[in-house]
Write a protein that holds these residues in place. Structure first.
Motif, PDB file in Angstrom:
ATOM      1  N   LEU A 288       0.862  -1.187   0.000  1.00  0.00           N
ATOM      2  CA  LEU A 288       0.000   0.000   0.000  1.00  0.00           C
ATOM      3  C   LEU A 288       0.893   1.229   0.000  1.00  0.00           C
ATOM      4  O   LEU A 288       1.698   1.411   0.923  1.00  0.00           O
ATOM      5  CB  LEU A 288      -0.906  -0.011   1.237  1.00  0.00           C
TER       6      LEU A 288
ATOM      7  N   GLN B  87       1.261   5.607  -1.415  1.00  0.00           N
ATOM      8  CA  GLN B  87       0.552   6.819  -1.810  1.00  0.00           C
ATOM      9  C   GLN B  87       0.902   7.173  -3.257  1.00  0.00           C
ATOM     10  O   GLN B  87       1.970   6.802  -3.763  1.00  0.00           O
ATOM     11  CB  GLN B  87       0.912   7.974  -0.885  1.00  0.00           C
TER      12      GLN B  87
ATOM     13  N   THR C 253      -3.550   0.542  -9.216  1.00  0.00           N
ATOM     14  CA  THR C 253      -3.974  -0.448  -8.244  1.00  0.00           C
ATOM     15  C   THR C 253      -4.454  -1.712  -8.940  1.00  0.00           C
ATOM     16  O   THR C 253      -5.326  -1.667  -9.797  1.00  0.00           O
ATOM     17  CB  THR C 253      -5.099   0.112  -7.357  1.00  0.00           C
TER      18      THR C 253
ATOM     19  N   THR D 242      -1.608  -1.437  -4.114  1.00  0.00           N
ATOM     20  CA  THR D 242      -2.709  -0.529  -3.847  1.00  0.00           C
ATOM     21  C   THR D 242      -2.149   0.874  -3.697  1.00  0.00           C
ATOM     22  O   THR D 242      -1.250   1.110  -2.886  1.00  0.00           O
ATOM     23  CB  THR D 242      -3.459  -0.925  -2.565  1.00  0.00           C
TER      24      THR D 242
ATOM     25  N   SER E  19      -3.057   4.783  -2.949  1.00  0.00           N
ATOM     26  CA  SER E  19      -4.051   5.706  -2.408  1.00  0.00           C
ATOM     27  C   SER E  19      -3.792   7.113  -2.938  1.00  0.00           C
ATOM     28  O   SER E  19      -2.645   7.499  -3.177  1.00  0.00           O
ATOM     29  CB  SER E  19      -4.009   5.703  -0.887  1.00  0.00           C
TER      30      SER E  19
END
Length: 119
Positions: free
Chosen positions: A10, A12, A90, A116, A118
């Protein structure tokens, strides 16, 4: 040949990841390798591929300039460097080797790794 993708996570938007595809078996170094990604509900797409020697790499248009595929045959490993990640990157990323990699039909598949991003 057995493949295992790793390195997802995960992150950014704007950050980078380096995915690895570790292979077992001596034939890996003689085969092309591809990186693929799939989002639930959509078809799997090839994002990058590289020939056995590492000299010829190709990318799908949407990732050109941000993704870099490479390989180290001495380590039986292929890599996918992903820079400037976007939320639309993603997906589950997997690697394939040998066979018809450019047609998204490799002989060998590795279990994918989730990326993933964000916003």
């Amino acid at each position: 040949v057995q493949l295992q993708a790793s390195g997802g996570g995960l992150v950014q938007a704007g950050e980078s990841l380096r995915l690895s595809c570790a292979a077992s078996g001596r034939t890996f170094s003689t085969c092309g390798v591809g990186w693929f990604r799939q989002v639930p509900g959509k078809e799997r797409e090839i994002v990058a591929r590289i020939g056995w020697s590492g000299k010829d790499a190709a990318y799908t248009d949407t990732v050109k300039g941000r993704f870099t595929i490479s390989r180290d045959n001495a380590k039986n490993t292929a890599y996918l460097q992903i820079d400037s990640l976007k939320p639309e990157d993603t997906a589950v990323y997997s690697c394939g080797a040998c066979g018809r990699v450019s047609s998204s039909d490799p002989t060998y598949w590795g279990k994918g790794t989730q990326v993933t991003v964000s916003s």
